[in-house]
Design a protein around this motif. Sequence first.
Motif, PDB file in Angstrom:
ATOM      1  N   GLY A   1       5.884  18.593 -17.726  1.00 51.31           N
ATOM      2  CA  GLY A   1       4.934  19.487 -18.388  1.00 51.31           C
ATOM      3  C   GLY A   1       4.991  20.919 -17.885  1.00 51.31           C
ATOM      4  O   GLY A   1       4.184  21.750 -18.315  1.00 51.31           O
ATOM      5  N   LYS A   2       5.912  21.191 -16.946  1.00 51.79           N
ATOM      6  CA  LYS A   2       6.076  22.531 -16.362  1.00 51.79           C
ATOM      7  C   LYS A   2       4.764  23.073 -15.801  1.00 51.79           C
ATOM      8  O   LYS A   2       4.434  24.265 -15.948  1.00 51.79           O
ATOM      9  CB  LYS A   2       6.642  23.501 -17.410  1.00 51.79           C
ATOM     10  N   SER A   3       4.019  22.184 -15.147  1.00 51.53           N
ATOM     11  CA  SER A   3       2.739  22.565 -14.540  1.00 51.53           C
ATOM     12  C   SER A   3       2.994  23.033 -13.105  1.00 51.53           C
ATOM     13  O   SER A   3       2.670  22.344 -12.132  1.00 51.53           O
ATOM     14  CB  SER A   3       1.772  21.369 -14.564  1.00 51.53           C
ATOM     15  N   ARG A   4       3.560  24.238 -12.974  1.00 51.05           N
ATOM     16  CA  ARG A   4       4.024  24.718 -11.675  1.00 51.05           C
ATOM     17  C   ARG A   4       2.886  24.881 -10.670  1.00 51.05           C
ATOM     18  O   ARG A   4       3.087  24.673  -9.474  1.00 51.05           O
ATOM     19  CB  ARG A   4       4.771  26.037 -11.853  1.00 51.05           C
ATOM     20  N   ARG A   5       1.713  25.252 -11.154  1.00 48.08           N
ATOM     21  CA  ARG A   5       0.599  25.454 -10.224  1.00 48.08           C
ATOM     22  C   ARG A   5       0.143  24.155  -9.584  1.00 48.08           C
ATOM     23  O   ARG A   5      -0.586  24.168  -8.598  1.00 48.08           O
ATOM     24  CB  ARG A   5      -0.578  26.112 -10.956  1.00 48.08           C
ATOM     25  N   ASN A   6       0.606  23.017 -10.123  1.00 46.62           N
ATOM     26  CA  ASN A   6       0.206  21.714  -9.580  1.00 46.62           C
ATOM     27  C   ASN A   6       1.345  20.982  -8.878  1.00 46.62           C
ATOM     28  O   ASN A   6       1.200  19.803  -8.547  1.00 46.62           O
ATOM     29  CB  ASN A   6      -0.350  20.838 -10.706  1.00 46.62           C
ATOM     30  N   TYR A   7       2.460  21.660  -8.645  1.00 42.11           N
ATOM     31  CA  TYR A   7       3.581  20.996  -7.994  1.00 42.11           C
ATOM     32  C   TYR A   7       3.226  20.498  -6.590  1.00 42.11           C
ATOM     33  O   TYR A   7       3.825  19.536  -6.100  1.00 42.11           O
ATOM     34  CB  TYR A   7       4.782  21.950  -7.893  1.00 42.11           C
ATOM     35  N   GLY A   8       2.284  21.134  -5.947  1.00 44.46           N
ATOM     36  CA  GLY A   8       1.919  20.712  -4.591  1.00 44.46           C
ATOM     37  C   GLY A   8       1.090  19.446  -4.541  1.00 44.46           C
ATOM     38  O   GLY A   8       1.029  18.784  -3.493  1.00 44.46           O
ATOM     39  N   VAL A   9       0.464  19.078  -5.654  1.00 46.41           N
ATOM     40  CA  VAL A   9      -0.442  17.920  -5.654  1.00 46.41           C
ATOM     41  C   VAL A   9       0.276  16.619  -5.272  1.00 46.41           C
ATOM     42  O   VAL A   9      -0.212  15.866  -4.413  1.00 46.41           O
ATOM     43  CB  VAL A   9      -1.147  17.787  -7.021  1.00 46.41           C
ATOM     44  N   PRO A  10       1.435  16.297  -5.875  1.00 46.52           N
ATOM     45  CA  PRO A  10       2.111  15.058  -5.464  1.00 46.52           C
ATOM     46  C   PRO A  10       2.486  15.041  -3.981  1.00 46.52           C
ATOM     47  O   PRO A  10       2.444  13.981  -3.343  1.00 46.52           O
ATOM     48  CB  PRO A  10       3.369  15.030  -6.351  1.00 46.52           C
TER      49      PRO A  10
ATOM     50  N   GLU B   1       0.818  -1.216   0.000  1.00 44.74           N
ATOM     51  CA  GLU B   1       0.000   0.000   0.000  1.00 44.74           C
ATOM     52  C   GLU B   1       0.851   1.266   0.000  1.00 44.74           C
ATOM     53  O   GLU B   1       0.559   2.224  -0.713  1.00 44.74           O
ATOM     54  CB  GLU B   1      -0.937   0.001   1.200  1.00 44.74           C
ATOM     55  N   LEU B   2       1.904   1.276   0.803  1.00 42.25           N
ATOM     56  CA  LEU B   2       2.764   2.459   0.834  1.00 42.25           C
ATOM     57  C   LEU B   2       3.467   2.651  -0.509  1.00 42.25           C
ATOM     58  O   LEU B   2       3.673   3.782  -0.960  1.00 42.25           O
ATOM     59  CB  LEU B   2       3.760   2.345   1.977  1.00 42.25           C
ATOM     60  N   ALA B   3       3.826   1.543  -1.164  1.00 41.59           N
ATOM     61  CA  ALA B   3       4.404   1.642  -2.511  1.00 41.59           C
ATOM     62  C   ALA B   3       3.385   2.212  -3.489  1.00 41.59           C
ATOM     63  O   ALA B   3       3.736   2.994  -4.386  1.00 41.59           O
ATOM     64  CB  ALA B   3       4.879   0.269  -2.980  1.00 41.59           C
ATOM     65  N   PHE B   4       2.124   1.849  -3.323  1.00 42.03           N
ATOM     66  CA  PHE B   4       1.043   2.367  -4.168  1.00 42.03           C
ATOM     67  C   PHE B   4       1.006   3.893  -4.111  1.00 42.03           C
ATOM     68  O   PHE B   4       0.967   4.571  -5.150  1.00 42.03           O
ATOM     69  CB  PHE B   4      -0.286   1.765  -3.714  1.00 42.03           C
ATOM     70  N   TYR B   5       1.041   4.445  -2.909  1.00 39.45           N
ATOM     71  CA  TYR B   5       0.969   5.905  -2.769  1.00 39.45           C
ATOM     72  C   TYR B   5       2.273   6.580  -3.189  1.00 39.45           C
ATOM     73  O   TYR B   5       2.255   7.653  -3.807  1.00 39.45           O
ATOM     74  CB  TYR B   5       0.588   6.283  -1.339  1.00 39.45           C
ATOM     75  N   LEU B   6       3.405   5.957  -2.866  1.00 41.33           N
ATOM     76  CA  LEU B   6       4.701   6.542  -3.222  1.00 41.33           C
ATOM     77  C   LEU B   6       4.880   6.589  -4.741  1.00 41.33           C
ATOM     78  O   LEU B   6       5.294   7.609  -5.302  1.00 41.33           O
ATOM     79  CB  LEU B   6       5.829   5.738  -2.576  1.00 41.33           C
ATOM     80  N   ILE B   7       4.565   5.487  -5.413  1.00 39.88           N
ATOM     81  CA  ILE B   7       4.699   5.430  -6.871  1.00 39.88           C
ATOM     82  C   ILE B   7       3.746   6.420  -7.539  1.00 39.88           C
ATOM     83  O   ILE B   7       4.124   7.122  -8.487  1.00 39.88           O
ATOM     84  CB  ILE B   7       4.456   4.001  -7.380  1.00 39.88           C
ATOM     85  N   SER B   8       2.517   6.503  -7.032  1.00 41.39           N
ATOM     86  CA  SER B   8       1.541   7.439  -7.601  1.00 41.39           C
ATOM     87  C   SER B   8       2.035   8.874  -7.479  1.00 41.39           C
ATOM     88  O   SER B   8       1.973   9.653  -8.441  1.00 41.39           O
ATOM     89  CB  SER B   8       0.192   7.283  -6.897  1.00 41.39           C
ATOM     90  N   ALA B   9       2.546   9.231  -6.295  1.00 45.93           N
ATOM     91  CA  ALA B   9       3.054  10.587  -6.084  1.00 45.93           C
ATOM     92  C   ALA B   9       4.251  10.864  -6.982  1.00 45.93           C
ATOM     93  O   ALA B   9       4.374  11.955  -7.566  1.00 45.93           O
ATOM     94  CB  ALA B   9       3.423  10.784  -4.615  1.00 45.93           C
ATOM     95  N   ALA B  10       5.145   9.882  -7.123  1.00 48.81           N
ATOM     96  CA  ALA B  10       6.336  10.065  -7.956  1.00 48.81           C
ATOM     97  C   ALA B  10       5.956  10.235  -9.426  1.00 48.81           C
ATOM     98  O   ALA B  10       6.529  11.078 -10.137  1.00 48.81           O
ATOM     99  CB  ALA B  10       7.273   8.872  -7.784  1.00 48.81           C
ATOM    100  N   CYS B  11       5.007   9.447  -9.902  1.00 47.48           N
ATOM    101  CA  CYS B  11       4.567   9.565 -11.299  1.00 47.48           C
ATOM    102  C   CYS B  11       3.917  10.922 -11.558  1.00 47.48           C
ATOM    103  O   CYS B  11       4.121  11.531 -12.622  1.00 47.48           O
ATOM    104  CB  CYS B  11       3.587   8.439 -11.638  1.00 47.48           C
ATOM    105  N   LEU B  12       3.139  11.396 -10.587  1.00 43.95           N
ATOM    106  CA  LEU B  12       2.525  12.709 -10.734  1.00 43.95           C
ATOM    107  C   LEU B  12       3.586  13.803 -10.779  1.00 43.95           C
ATOM    108  O   LEU B  12       3.530  14.715 -11.616  1.00 43.95           O
ATOM    109  CB  LEU B  12       1.553  12.971  -9.585  1.00 43.95           C
ATOM    110  N   MET B  13       4.565  13.728  -9.884  1.00 43.10           N
ATOM    111  CA  MET B  13       5.617  14.750  -9.864  1.00 43.10           C
ATOM    112  C   MET B  13       6.416  14.743 -11.168  1.00 43.10           C
ATOM    113  O   MET B  13       6.789  15.797 -11.692  1.00 43.10           O
ATOM    114  CB  MET B  13       6.538  14.527  -8.664  1.00 43.10           C
ATOM    115  N   ARG B  14       6.660  13.555 -11.701  1.00 46.91           N
ATOM    116  CA  ARG B  14       7.436  13.458 -12.952  1.00 46.91           C
ATOM    117  C   ARG B  14       6.744  14.209 -14.081  1.00 46.91           C
ATOM    118  O   ARG B  14       7.390  14.983 -14.796  1.00 46.91           O
ATOM    119  CB  ARG B  14       7.612  11.986 -13.328  1.00 46.91           C
TER     120      ARG B  14
END
Length: 418
Positions: free
Chosen positions: A145-154, A127-140
Amino acid sequence: MAELLSISEPRKPRPDKPDLTAFLSLGFRPLYIAGCAWALVSIGIWIYAPQWLSMPLGGVAWHAHEMLWAFIGTIAVAFLLTASATWTGFNPLKGWPLAGLTALWLIARIGFLAGGETAFHIACASELAFYLISAACLMRVMIKGKSRRNYGVPFMLLALGIADALFLRATLRGDYIALMQHFDLGLLCMAMIALLIARRVIPFFSMRMVPGLEIPMLVRSGHVQLVLSAAAILLGLAGQGKAMGAALFVVGLVSLWQLARWKPLAVLHKPMLWILYLGYGAMGIGLMVAAVQLGGLSTGVLARNAAHVHLIGMGGFAVLIIGMLTRTALGHLGRPLALDGSMLLSYYLMIAAVVLRLAALWPSSATLHLLHAAALSWIACMGLYLWRFVPMLIRPRYTAPVPQPAKPAGAPLASNIR
Protein backbone atom coordinates in the motif's frame (compact mmCIF):
# COMPACT_ATOMS: atom_id res chain seq x y z
CA MET A 1 -4.72 10.33 9.29
CA ALA A 2 -6.98 8.07 7.28
CA GLU A 3 -10.28 7.31 8.90
CA LEU A 4 -10.01 4.17 10.99
CA LEU A 5 -13.62 3.13 10.67
CA SER A 6 -14.05 2.68 6.93
CA ILE A 7 -12.98 -0.92 6.51
CA SER A 8 -15.64 -2.83 4.64
CA GLU A 9 -16.58 -6.27 5.88
CA PRO A 10 -18.70 -8.97 4.28
CA ARG A 11 -22.39 -8.26 4.64
CA LYS A 12 -24.80 -11.12 5.06
CA PRO A 13 -28.52 -11.19 4.52
CA ARG A 14 -29.02 -12.43 8.08
CA PRO A 15 -26.83 -10.25 10.34
CA ASP A 16 -28.59 -11.64 13.40
CA LYS A 17 -26.86 -15.02 12.89
CA PRO A 18 -23.24 -15.81 13.86
CA ASP A 19 -21.12 -16.14 10.74
CA LEU A 20 -17.64 -17.67 10.49
CA THR A 21 -16.65 -15.64 7.41
CA ALA A 22 -17.51 -12.39 9.16
CA PHE A 23 -15.78 -13.55 12.37
CA LEU A 24 -12.53 -14.17 10.48
CA SER A 25 -12.79 -11.08 8.27
CA LEU A 26 -10.58 -8.80 10.40
CA GLY A 27 -7.97 -9.39 13.09
CA PHE A 28 -9.78 -7.58 15.88
CA ARG A 29 -12.69 -10.02 15.93
CA PRO A 30 -11.03 -13.26 17.14
CA LEU A 31 -8.06 -11.59 18.85
CA TYR A 32 -10.08 -9.12 20.93
CA ILE A 33 -12.06 -12.06 22.26
CA ALA A 34 -8.93 -14.18 22.83
CA GLY A 35 -6.97 -11.42 24.56
CA CYS A 36 -9.80 -10.35 26.88
CA ALA A 37 -10.81 -13.90 27.75
CA TRP A 38 -7.22 -14.74 28.67
CA ALA A 39 -6.87 -11.52 30.69
CA LEU A 40 -9.84 -12.71 32.75
CA VAL A 41 -8.71 -16.33 33.07
CA SER A 42 -5.03 -15.65 33.74
CA ILE A 43 -5.69 -13.20 36.58
CA GLY A 44 -8.12 -15.69 38.08
CA ILE A 45 -5.41 -18.36 37.99
CA TRP A 46 -2.69 -16.05 39.33
CA ILE A 47 -4.70 -14.83 42.31
CA TYR A 48 -6.91 -17.80 43.15
CA ALA A 49 -5.12 -20.90 41.81
CA PRO A 50 -1.36 -20.20 41.58
CA GLN A 51 -0.69 -23.86 42.40
CA TRP A 52 -1.67 -24.69 38.82
CA LEU A 53 1.47 -22.96 37.55
CA SER A 54 4.57 -25.08 37.03
CA MET A 55 8.09 -24.68 35.71
CA PRO A 56 9.82 -23.70 33.51
CA LEU A 57 7.43 -20.71 33.29
CA GLY A 58 5.88 -20.46 36.71
CA GLY A 59 5.06 -18.03 39.48
CA VAL A 60 5.48 -14.31 38.89
CA ALA A 61 7.35 -14.95 35.62
CA TRP A 62 4.21 -16.60 34.16
CA HIS A 63 2.01 -13.75 35.41
CA ALA A 64 4.28 -11.05 33.99
CA HIS A 65 4.67 -12.85 30.67
CA GLU A 66 0.99 -13.57 30.16
CA MET A 67 -0.07 -10.02 31.00
CA LEU A 68 2.43 -8.36 28.64
CA TRP A 69 2.74 -10.71 25.68
CA ALA A 70 -0.47 -12.77 25.87
CA PHE A 71 -2.90 -9.95 26.71
CA ILE A 72 -1.49 -6.49 26.02
CA GLY A 73 0.64 -7.54 23.04
CA THR A 74 -2.21 -9.56 21.57
CA ILE A 75 -4.61 -6.61 21.68
CA ALA A 76 -1.94 -4.49 19.99
CA VAL A 77 -1.58 -7.09 17.22
CA ALA A 78 -5.37 -7.21 16.83
CA PHE A 79 -5.59 -3.43 16.48
CA LEU A 80 -2.68 -3.18 14.05
CA LEU A 81 -3.95 -5.99 11.83
CA THR A 82 -7.25 -4.12 11.62
CA ALA A 83 -6.08 -0.51 11.35
CA SER A 84 -3.43 -1.35 8.75
CA ALA A 85 -6.21 -2.42 6.39
CA THR A 86 -7.42 1.19 6.44
CA TRP A 87 -3.94 2.72 6.34
CA THR A 88 -2.97 0.68 3.27
CA GLY A 89 -6.21 -0.41 1.59
CA PHE A 90 -5.22 -4.09 1.99
CA ASN A 91 -6.36 -6.54 4.67
CA PRO A 92 -3.19 -8.18 6.07
CA LEU A 93 -4.85 -11.33 7.38
CA LYS A 94 -8.29 -12.89 7.14
CA GLY A 95 -10.06 -16.21 6.80
CA TRP A 96 -8.23 -19.43 7.63
CA PRO A 97 -4.78 -17.77 7.87
CA LEU A 98 -6.22 -15.55 10.62
CA ALA A 99 -7.70 -18.65 12.26
CA GLY A 100 -4.25 -20.26 12.09
CA LEU A 101 -2.64 -17.24 13.76
CA THR A 102 -5.22 -17.41 16.54
CA ALA A 103 -4.54 -21.15 16.91
CA LEU A 104 -0.82 -20.43 17.38
CA TRP A 105 -1.72 -17.99 20.15
CA LEU A 106 -3.95 -20.61 21.81
CA ILE A 107 -1.28 -23.35 21.60
CA ALA A 108 1.14 -21.01 23.37
CA ARG A 109 -1.31 -20.37 26.21
CA ILE A 110 -1.94 -24.09 26.73
CA GLY A 111 1.74 -24.97 26.51
CA PHE A 112 2.94 -22.40 29.04
CA LEU A 113 0.19 -23.37 31.45
CA ALA A 114 0.77 -27.13 31.07
CA GLY A 115 4.39 -26.96 32.27
CA GLY A 116 7.29 -29.22 31.39
CA GLU A 117 10.08 -28.54 28.90
CA THR A 118 8.38 -30.15 25.89
CA ALA A 119 5.22 -28.09 26.29
CA PHE A 120 7.35 -25.01 27.01
CA HIS A 121 9.31 -25.35 23.77
CA ILE A 122 6.13 -25.91 21.74
CA ALA A 123 4.60 -22.84 23.37
CA CYS A 124 7.71 -20.76 22.66
CA ALA A 125 7.72 -21.74 18.99
CA SER A 126 4.00 -21.00 18.66
CA GLU A 127 4.17 -17.62 20.36
CA LEU A 128 7.25 -16.40 18.51
CA ALA A 129 5.63 -17.52 15.24
CA PHE A 130 2.56 -15.50 16.24
CA TYR A 131 4.59 -12.29 16.50
CA LEU A 132 6.80 -13.03 13.48
CA ILE A 133 3.84 -13.79 11.19
CA SER A 134 1.95 -10.72 12.42
CA ALA A 135 4.94 -8.47 11.75
CA ALA A 136 5.50 -10.01 8.31
CA CYS A 137 1.84 -9.59 7.32
CA LEU A 138 1.92 -5.97 8.43
CA MET A 139 5.10 -5.26 6.47
CA ARG A 140 3.64 -6.90 3.36
CA VAL A 141 0.61 -4.60 3.28
CA MET A 142 2.65 -1.53 4.26
CA ILE A 143 4.88 -2.08 1.23
CA LYS A 144 1.99 -3.06 -1.04
CA GLY A 145 0.00 0.00 0.00
CA LYS A 146 3.09 2.26 -0.04
CA SER A 147 2.31 3.38 3.51
CA ARG A 148 5.83 4.70 4.15
CA ARG A 149 4.94 6.53 7.35
CA ASN A 150 4.02 3.16 8.88
CA TYR A 151 7.06 1.14 7.81
CA GLY A 152 8.37 1.24 11.38
CA VAL A 153 5.28 -0.41 12.87
CA PRO A 154 6.15 -4.02 11.86
CA PHE A 155 9.66 -3.54 13.26
CA MET A 156 8.22 -2.37 16.59
CA LEU A 157 6.08 -5.50 16.70
CA LEU A 158 9.09 -7.62 15.78
CA ALA A 159 11.07 -5.99 18.61
CA LEU A 160 8.28 -6.95 21.01
CA GLY A 161 8.59 -10.54 19.80
CA ILE A 162 12.39 -10.49 20.20
CA ALA A 163 12.03 -9.22 23.76
CA ASP A 164 9.62 -12.10 24.32
CA ALA A 165 12.20 -14.59 23.03
CA LEU A 166 14.88 -13.15 25.32
CA PHE A 167 12.51 -13.29 28.30
CA LEU A 168 11.63 -16.93 27.61
CA ARG A 169 15.30 -17.84 27.18
CA ALA A 170 16.14 -16.26 30.54
CA THR A 171 13.23 -18.16 32.08
CA LEU A 172 14.57 -21.48 30.82
CA ARG A 173 18.02 -20.65 32.19
CA GLY A 174 16.61 -19.58 35.55
CA ASP A 175 18.31 -16.18 35.27
CA TYR A 176 15.96 -13.91 37.22
CA ILE A 177 18.03 -10.74 36.71
CA ALA A 178 18.10 -11.16 32.92
CA LEU A 179 14.43 -12.12 32.99
CA MET A 180 13.44 -8.81 34.59
CA GLN A 181 15.71 -6.85 32.25
CA HIS A 182 14.07 -8.45 29.23
CA PHE A 183 10.62 -7.89 30.71
CA ASP A 184 11.40 -4.16 31.00
CA LEU A 185 12.67 -4.29 27.41
CA GLY A 186 9.34 -5.77 26.32
CA LEU A 187 7.50 -3.14 28.36
CA LEU A 188 9.37 -0.38 26.53
CA CYS A 189 8.75 -1.95 23.12
CA MET A 190 5.06 -2.09 23.97
CA ALA A 191 5.19 1.53 25.18
CA MET A 192 6.58 2.59 21.78
CA ILE A 193 3.66 0.88 20.04
CA ALA A 194 1.11 2.30 22.49
CA LEU A 195 2.49 5.84 22.20
CA LEU A 196 2.36 5.65 18.41
CA ILE A 197 -1.20 4.33 18.31
CA ALA A 198 -2.57 6.58 21.04
CA ARG A 199 -0.96 9.76 19.69
CA ARG A 200 -2.69 9.13 16.37
CA VAL A 201 -6.12 8.02 17.50
CA ILE A 202 -6.76 10.26 20.53
CA PRO A 203 -6.83 13.56 18.58
CA PHE A 204 -8.65 11.87 15.67
CA PHE A 205 -11.37 10.34 17.87
CA SER A 206 -11.71 13.51 19.96
CA MET A 207 -12.28 15.84 17.02
CA ARG A 208 -14.85 13.44 15.55
CA MET A 209 -16.84 13.15 18.77
CA VAL A 210 -16.71 16.73 20.10
CA PRO A 211 -18.20 19.24 17.63
CA GLY A 212 -15.93 22.20 16.97
CA LEU A 213 -12.96 20.77 18.88
CA GLU A 214 -9.64 21.46 17.18
CA ILE A 215 -6.51 19.86 18.65
CA PRO A 216 -3.06 19.35 17.10
CA MET A 217 -1.73 15.96 16.03
CA LEU A 218 1.73 16.88 17.42
CA VAL A 219 3.63 14.85 14.85
CA ARG A 220 7.07 16.27 15.67
CA SER A 221 6.82 15.57 19.39
CA GLY A 222 5.64 12.09 18.46
CA HIS A 223 8.81 11.58 16.46
CA VAL A 224 10.82 12.73 19.49
CA GLN A 225 9.00 10.16 21.64
CA LEU A 226 9.72 7.31 19.25
CA VAL A 227 13.39 8.23 18.77
CA LEU A 228 14.01 8.58 22.51
CA SER A 229 12.07 5.36 23.24
CA ALA A 230 14.25 3.48 20.76
CA ALA A 231 17.34 5.10 22.28
CA ALA A 232 16.21 4.05 25.77
CA ILE A 233 15.90 0.44 24.61
CA LEU A 234 19.38 0.48 23.06
CA LEU A 235 20.87 2.15 26.14
CA GLY A 236 19.23 -0.49 28.32
CA LEU A 237 20.71 -3.29 26.22
CA ALA A 238 24.11 -1.57 26.57
CA GLY A 239 23.76 -1.45 30.35
CA GLN A 240 23.59 2.37 30.50
CA GLY A 241 20.86 2.62 33.12
CA LYS A 242 21.13 6.32 33.98
CA ALA A 243 21.21 7.43 30.36
CA MET A 244 18.26 5.14 29.68
CA GLY A 245 16.40 6.75 32.58
CA ALA A 246 17.06 10.25 31.23
CA ALA A 247 15.61 9.29 27.84
CA LEU A 248 12.54 7.72 29.46
CA PHE A 249 11.95 10.77 31.64
CA VAL A 250 11.80 13.00 28.57
CA VAL A 251 9.46 10.54 26.81
CA GLY A 252 7.10 10.62 29.80
CA LEU A 253 7.32 14.41 30.07
CA VAL A 254 6.51 14.81 26.37
CA SER A 255 3.48 12.53 26.85
CA LEU A 256 2.09 14.78 29.60
CA TRP A 257 2.79 17.90 27.51
CA GLN A 258 0.90 16.36 24.59
CA LEU A 259 -1.99 15.49 26.88
CA ALA A 260 -2.26 19.10 28.02
CA ARG A 261 -2.25 20.28 24.38
CA TRP A 262 -5.16 17.95 23.60
CA LYS A 263 -7.56 20.04 25.74
CA PRO A 264 -8.58 17.34 28.25
CA LEU A 265 -11.26 19.53 29.85
CA ALA A 266 -13.16 19.50 26.55
CA VAL A 267 -13.73 15.72 26.70
CA LEU A 268 -14.81 15.30 30.32
CA HIS A 269 -18.38 14.70 29.18
CA LYS A 270 -17.29 11.91 26.81
CA PRO A 271 -16.25 8.75 28.71
CA MET A 272 -15.15 7.09 25.46
CA LEU A 273 -12.55 9.86 25.19
CA TRP A 274 -11.50 10.62 28.76
CA ILE A 275 -10.67 6.96 29.34
CA LEU A 276 -8.04 7.26 26.57
CA TYR A 277 -6.70 10.52 28.02
CA LEU A 278 -6.46 8.89 31.45
CA GLY A 279 -4.52 5.89 30.14
CA TYR A 280 -2.15 8.06 28.13
CA GLY A 281 -1.40 10.23 31.15
CA ALA A 282 -0.82 7.23 33.42
CA MET A 283 1.60 5.75 30.90
CA GLY A 284 3.57 9.01 30.84
CA ILE A 285 3.74 9.09 34.64
CA GLY A 286 4.77 5.44 34.73
CA LEU A 287 7.65 6.08 32.32
CA MET A 288 8.84 8.95 34.52
CA VAL A 289 8.69 6.74 37.62
CA ALA A 290 10.74 4.11 35.79
CA ALA A 291 13.26 6.82 34.89
CA VAL A 292 13.58 7.93 38.51
CA GLN A 293 14.12 4.32 39.57
CA LEU A 294 16.88 3.87 37.00
CA GLY A 295 18.53 7.02 38.27
CA GLY A 296 18.52 5.67 41.81
CA LEU A 297 16.46 8.60 43.06
CA SER A 298 13.27 6.83 44.14
CA THR A 299 12.51 5.72 47.68
CA GLY A 300 9.88 3.68 49.46
CA VAL A 301 7.16 2.10 47.35
CA LEU A 302 8.26 3.92 44.19
CA ALA A 303 11.65 2.16 44.41
CA ARG A 304 9.94 -1.18 43.78
CA ASN A 305 9.88 -2.52 40.22
CA ALA A 306 6.20 -3.30 40.69
CA ALA A 307 5.45 0.44 40.90
CA HIS A 308 6.44 1.40 37.36
CA VAL A 309 5.33 -1.97 35.95
CA HIS A 310 1.76 -1.56 37.22
CA LEU A 311 1.61 2.17 36.48
CA ILE A 312 2.59 1.54 32.86
CA GLY A 313 0.99 -1.89 32.44
CA MET A 314 -2.31 -1.35 34.22
CA GLY A 315 -2.73 2.41 34.52
CA GLY A 316 -1.39 2.96 31.00
CA PHE A 317 -1.84 -0.03 28.70
CA ALA A 318 -4.89 -1.66 30.31
CA VAL A 319 -6.86 1.59 30.69
CA LEU A 320 -6.08 2.52 27.08
CA ILE A 321 -7.06 -0.99 26.00
CA ILE A 322 -10.52 -1.00 27.57
CA GLY A 323 -11.22 2.34 25.87
CA MET A 324 -9.90 1.15 22.52
CA LEU A 325 -11.69 -2.19 22.76
CA THR A 326 -15.06 -0.49 22.95
CA ARG A 327 -14.42 2.45 20.60
CA THR A 328 -12.81 0.52 17.74
CA ALA A 329 -15.13 -2.49 17.99
CA LEU A 330 -18.25 -0.30 17.84
CA GLY A 331 -16.82 1.63 14.90
CA HIS A 332 -15.74 -1.38 12.85
CA LEU A 333 -18.97 -3.24 13.60
CA GLY A 334 -21.10 -0.36 12.32
CA ARG A 335 -22.66 0.30 15.71
CA PRO A 336 -23.48 3.76 17.13
CA LEU A 337 -20.52 5.29 18.96
CA ALA A 338 -22.34 5.38 22.28
CA LEU A 339 -21.74 3.56 25.55
CA ASP A 340 -24.43 1.57 27.30
CA GLY A 341 -24.42 0.97 31.06
CA SER A 342 -22.30 -2.18 30.94
CA MET A 343 -19.61 -0.55 28.79
CA LEU A 344 -19.34 2.46 31.08
CA LEU A 345 -19.26 0.18 34.12
CA SER A 346 -16.34 -1.71 32.57
CA TYR A 347 -14.39 1.58 32.49
CA TYR A 348 -15.00 2.22 36.17
CA LEU A 349 -14.14 -1.37 37.06
CA MET A 350 -10.80 -1.09 35.23
CA ILE A 351 -10.00 2.17 37.01
CA ALA A 352 -10.92 0.53 40.33
CA ALA A 353 -8.65 -2.42 39.54
CA VAL A 354 -5.73 -0.06 38.88
CA VAL A 355 -6.29 1.99 42.05
CA LEU A 356 -6.67 -1.11 44.22
CA ARG A 357 -3.57 -2.78 42.75
CA LEU A 358 -1.45 0.33 43.25
CA ALA A 359 -2.77 0.65 46.81
CA ALA A 360 -1.65 -2.95 47.44
CA LEU A 361 1.96 -1.92 46.78
CA TRP A 362 2.09 -0.44 50.28
CA PRO A 363 2.73 -3.35 52.69
CA SER A 364 -0.07 -3.58 55.24
CA SER A 365 -2.53 -6.00 56.74
CA ALA A 366 -4.94 -5.03 53.95
CA THR A 367 -2.57 -5.93 51.09
CA LEU A 368 -4.08 -9.35 50.38
CA HIS A 369 -7.62 -7.99 50.50
CA LEU A 370 -6.67 -5.19 48.12
CA LEU A 371 -5.12 -7.69 45.70
CA HIS A 372 -8.26 -9.81 45.73
CA ALA A 373 -10.47 -6.76 45.23
CA ALA A 374 -8.30 -5.60 42.33
CA ALA A 375 -8.51 -9.06 40.75
CA LEU A 376 -12.29 -9.16 41.10
CA SER A 377 -12.63 -5.70 39.53
CA TRP A 378 -10.37 -6.75 36.66
CA ILE A 379 -12.27 -10.00 36.08
CA ALA A 380 -15.62 -8.21 36.19
CA CYS A 381 -14.36 -5.61 33.70
CA MET A 382 -13.22 -8.20 31.18
CA GLY A 383 -16.29 -10.33 31.77
CA LEU A 384 -18.59 -7.39 31.05
CA TYR A 385 -16.74 -6.61 27.82
CA LEU A 386 -16.99 -10.20 26.64
CA TRP A 387 -20.65 -10.46 27.63
CA ARG A 388 -21.52 -7.31 25.69
CA PHE A 389 -19.26 -7.62 22.65
CA VAL A 390 -18.82 -11.31 21.83
CA PRO A 391 -22.35 -11.54 20.35
CA MET A 392 -21.45 -8.61 18.06
CA LEU A 393 -17.94 -9.81 17.19
CA ILE A 394 -19.16 -13.18 15.89
CA ARG A 395 -21.83 -11.63 13.65
CA PRO A 396 -21.61 -9.66 10.38
CA ARG A 397 -21.23 -5.92 10.45
CA TYR A 398 -24.45 -4.23 11.46
CA THR A 399 -26.30 -2.40 8.70
CA ALA A 400 -28.96 0.05 9.80
CA PRO A 401 -32.33 -0.60 8.14
CA VAL A 402 -33.15 1.76 5.27
CA PRO A 403 -36.30 3.79 6.07
CA GLN A 404 -39.17 2.87 3.76
CA PRO A 405 -41.14 5.68 2.10
CA ALA A 406 -44.59 6.24 3.50
CA LYS A 407 -47.43 4.72 1.48
CA PRO A 408 -49.82 7.19 -0.11
CA ALA A 409 -53.26 7.41 1.41
CA GLY A 410 -55.57 4.72 0.14
CA ALA A 411 -52.78 2.46 -1.11
CA PRO A 412 -53.59 -1.26 -0.74
CA LEU A 413 -51.90 -3.23 2.00
CA ALA A 414 -49.16 -5.64 0.95
CA SER A 415 -51.15 -8.56 2.28
CA ASN A 416 -53.94 -7.72 -0.18
CA ILE A 417 -51.70 -7.62 -3.25
CA ARG A 418 -51.90 -10.79 -5.32
